[in-house]
Design an enzyme around this catalytic site. Structure first.
Site, PDB file in Angstrom:
ATOM      1  N   LYS A 159      46.953  29.302  35.897  1.00 19.65           N
ATOM      2  CA  LYS A 159      48.600  29.775  36.349  1.00 19.65           C
ATOM      3  C   LYS A 159      48.044  29.446  38.523  1.00 19.65           C
ATOM      4  CE  LYS A 159      50.720  32.618  38.550  1.00 19.65           C
ATOM      5  NZ  LYS A 159      51.067  32.417  40.666  1.00 19.65           N
ATOM      6  N   GLY A 181      41.621  37.669  42.666  1.00 19.40           N
ATOM      7  CA  GLY A 181      42.923  38.078  43.497  1.00 19.40           C
ATOM      8  C   GLY A 181      42.979  39.663  43.579  1.00 19.40           C
ATOM      9  N   SER A 182      44.009  39.913  44.140  1.00 18.21           N
ATOM     10  CA  SER A 182      43.873  41.329  44.850  1.00 18.21           C
ATOM     11  C   SER A 182      43.227  42.657  43.415  1.00 18.21           C
ATOM     12  CB  SER A 182      44.965  41.325  45.331  1.00 18.21           C
ATOM     13  OG  SER A 182      46.203  41.438  44.419  1.00 18.21           O
ATOM     14  N   GLY A 193      44.954  43.282  40.178  1.00 17.11           N
ATOM     15  CA  GLY A 193      43.939  43.283  38.623  1.00 17.11           C
ATOM     16  C   GLY A 193      44.764  44.319  37.745  1.00 17.11           C
ATOM     17  N   GLU A 206      37.909  38.707  39.494  1.00 18.77           N
ATOM     18  CA  GLU A 206      37.156  38.998  40.674  1.00 18.77           C
ATOM     19  C   GLU A 206      38.269  39.284  41.501  1.00 18.77           C
ATOM     20  OE1 GLU A 206      34.076  38.108  41.622  1.00 18.77           O
ATOM     21  OE2 GLU A 206      33.659  37.725  39.602  1.00 18.77           O
ATOM     22  N   CYS A 221      37.048  36.718  49.773  1.00 15.25           N
ATOM     23  CA  CYS A 221      36.702  37.905  49.165  1.00 15.25           C
ATOM     24  C   CYS A 221      36.043  38.403  49.434  1.00 15.25           C
ATOM     25  CB  CYS A 221      36.745  37.676  47.678  1.00 15.25           C
ATOM     26  SG  CYS A 221      35.103  36.006  47.544  1.00 15.25           S
ATOM     27  N   GLU A 275      40.529  46.695  53.013  1.00 13.01           N
ATOM     28  CA  GLU A 275      40.983  45.442  53.602  1.00 13.01           C
ATOM     29  C   GLU A 275      41.071  45.156  54.322  1.00 13.01           C
ATOM     30  OE1 GLU A 275      41.384  42.479  50.215  1.00 13.01           O
ATOM     31  OE2 GLU A 275      39.638  41.623  50.344  1.00 13.01           O
TER      32      GLU A 275
END
Ligand code: NAD
Length: 496
Positions: free
Chosen positions: A170, A222-223, A227, A244, A279, A380
């Site tokens: 995706k 992703g974030s 997640g 991750e 990241c 972040e």
């Protein structure tokens, strides 16, 4: 028009679409991507499921040969992919080249592990010889972020495919084009259905992939918030997960650090690469109070020379933010810090003042005198704004670095490498760097991933391949009856 279609077993499926804009000129359309939904995901997963037995039955060496062939096909269009990446993410061309070349590089890297992938263990047990070998899981879902879409997608596709799984990817809605071009090239080189792609929105295509009952594992990058959503969706069939996620990396500059130009330049790269949207960019800097002034001065002087503009312009160091949401987040963090009384210094050079307002540009921004509990410090930021705080003793610095739910990476800087190493070992994060903290500092032969809420599992090398397999124990007894322990059945006898 450049497109990112739904690609199932080598065929493009019809789907509605949406446009991708250039973050450096938001009135410019770069291409169109398909808005895949649950029916597209279902078709793609079923194709991956159908292709799985034949792909899994190949040896790893046979799969590796096909992946290397696919990598050779990818090489021809790396530069075209890099330009496309800059146009859809805003990154400077040099950064996009690394991302674009990552597809072929990672396929070759994982193919080179083939001999190790097919190894099995023979264990002499008390009841006879057992074999432990590693079998693939089935269709794997790969969900990729927009910041480094090609390289990070292939960081998951590589281990999944060499392990014997098939995959449905995706691509991210904000940067689906270069990745889709790479996926189409690789899919053409592989048996139909081994690699499939369903672009679309996260809540539609992504959520359907995370929930699909035939998907055995999801590799998500992703974030943290997404997640968690993926984890909830994956619970339906207890999928395995590799995650991750985001980071809020602290860098500790000790009293024993020399504040040199080299050190300051390393920090510039660590903070401002991809406009702060990596990241494991440095996201908080803690400097010993005796070095704080010198560090802030050196860092600000170099940051003042950063040219911000279109990533395709040759003298640009830093492009725009990739998304409007990211642009607004940085603006809001800057305004909140200033309102709370911090010193907020925006520096750098506008590459093209005439087109500045057409893009999501932000100047590099240095923030000092900020409350350690401010949002800019504790979350972040994912943008080119950096808080630089002072500390008085090293235990306090380690406590500040670790006082967070994030745990991706961190760093310690000193001219005493052994002392810095001892402190680095106390950081609660997956990668603890010493005197470096930037893209390129995590080689493929060491594990990469996050502790706490920054992730589950590790990328890189054979462990990431094994994480896409199940160990199967084959336990043998020869002849039947040789296993002791059935005494209470011993009275059962055959009459003839
Ligand atoms: P994101 O979580 O918004 O999106 C990532 C992907 O998830 C996209 O493809 C998106 O479409 C999809 N998605 C969104 N909602 C979904 C849902 N409900 N179900 C399934 N999929 C869904 O992240 P982003 O903004 O693209 O990326 C930035 C974040 O990624 C940052 O936090 C960054 O630190 C993190 N990141 C981590 C690593 C790492 O290796 N640890 C690498 C790169 C980025």
């Amino acid at each position: 028009m450049i497109t990112a279609p739904v690609l199932v077993a080598g065929e493009e499926l019809d789907a509605p679409g949406d446009v991708v804009v250039n973050p450096a000129r938001t009135d410019e359309t770069v291409g169109r991507y398909a808005l895949g939904g649950p029916t597209h995901v279902d078709a793609a997963v079923r194709a991956a499921h159908a292709a799985f037995p034949a792909w899994a039955a190949l040896t790893a060496a046979e799969r590796a040969a096909r992946l290397v062939r696919a990598a050779d096909e990818l090489d021809a269009r790396t530069e075209e992919r890099a330009v496309l990446l800059t146009r859809e993410t805003g990154k400077v061309l040099g950064e996009s080249r690394v991302d674009a070349a990552g597809a072929a590089g990672l396929l070759r890297s994982f193919a080179s592990l083939a001999a190790q992938v097919d190894t099995e263990e023979h264990i002499a047990t008390g009841i006879g010889p057992a074999i432990v070998h590693h079998v693939p899981m089935g269709p794997v879902g790969v969900i990729a972020p927009w910041n480094t879409p090609v390289l990070l997608a292939f960081m998951a596709i590589g281990p999944a495919l060499i392990a014997g799984n098939t995959a449905v990817v995706k691509p991210p809605e904000d940067a689906p084009l270069a990745l889709s071009q790479a996926l189409a090239t690789v899919a053409r080189s592989l048996p139909p259905g081994v690699l499939n792609s369903v672009p679309g929105r996260g809540e539609e295509a992504g959520a359907a992939l995370a929930a699909h009952p035939l998907v055995r594992k999801v590799l998500f990058t992703g974030s943290i918030a997404t997640g968690r959503a993926v984890m909830r969706a994956a619970a339906g069939n207890l999928k395995a997960l590799g995650m991750e996620l985001g980071g809020n990396d602290a860098a500790l500059v000790l009293e024993s650090a020399d504040i040199t130009e080299e050190l300051a330049r390393e920090f510039i790269a660590g903070v401002f690469s991809a406009s702060g949207q990596i990241c494991y960019n440095v996201k908080r800097i803690y400097v010993h109070r005796s070095r704080h002034r010198a560090f802030v001065d050196a860092f600000t002087e170099l940051a003042s020379q950063i040219v911000v503009g279109d990533g395709l312009a040759p003298r640009t160091h830093m492009g725009p933010l990739a998304t409007r949401a990211g642009f607004e987040r940085v603006r809001d963090l800057r305004e909140a810090a200033a309102k709370a009384g911090a010193q907020v210094t925006a520096v750098g050079v506008q590459g093209d003042p005439d087109s500045w307002d057409r893009g999501w540009f932000q100047l590099p921004t240095v923030v000092t005198g900020i409350d350690p509990g401010a949002e800019l410090v504790t979350t972040e930021q994912f943008g080119p704004i950096i808080p630089i705080l002072a500390f008085d003793d090293e235990d306090e610095a380690v406590r500040l670095a670790n006082d967070t739910e994030y745990g991706l990476a961190g760093s310690v800087w000193s001219s005493d490498i052994d002392h810095a190493t001892a402190l680095a070992r106390r950081l609660a994060c997956g990668s603890a760097f010493v005197n470096v903290h930037r893209v390129g500092a995590s080689p493929m032969d060491v594990p990469f991933g996050g502790m706490k809420q920054s992730g589950i599992g590790r990328n890189h090398g054979l462990p990431s391949v094994r994480a896409c397999q199940e160990p199967q124990a084959v336990i043998r007894v020869d002849p039947p009856g040789a296993l002791p322990g059935i005494q209470h059945w011993s009275g059962l006898t055959l009459t003839s």
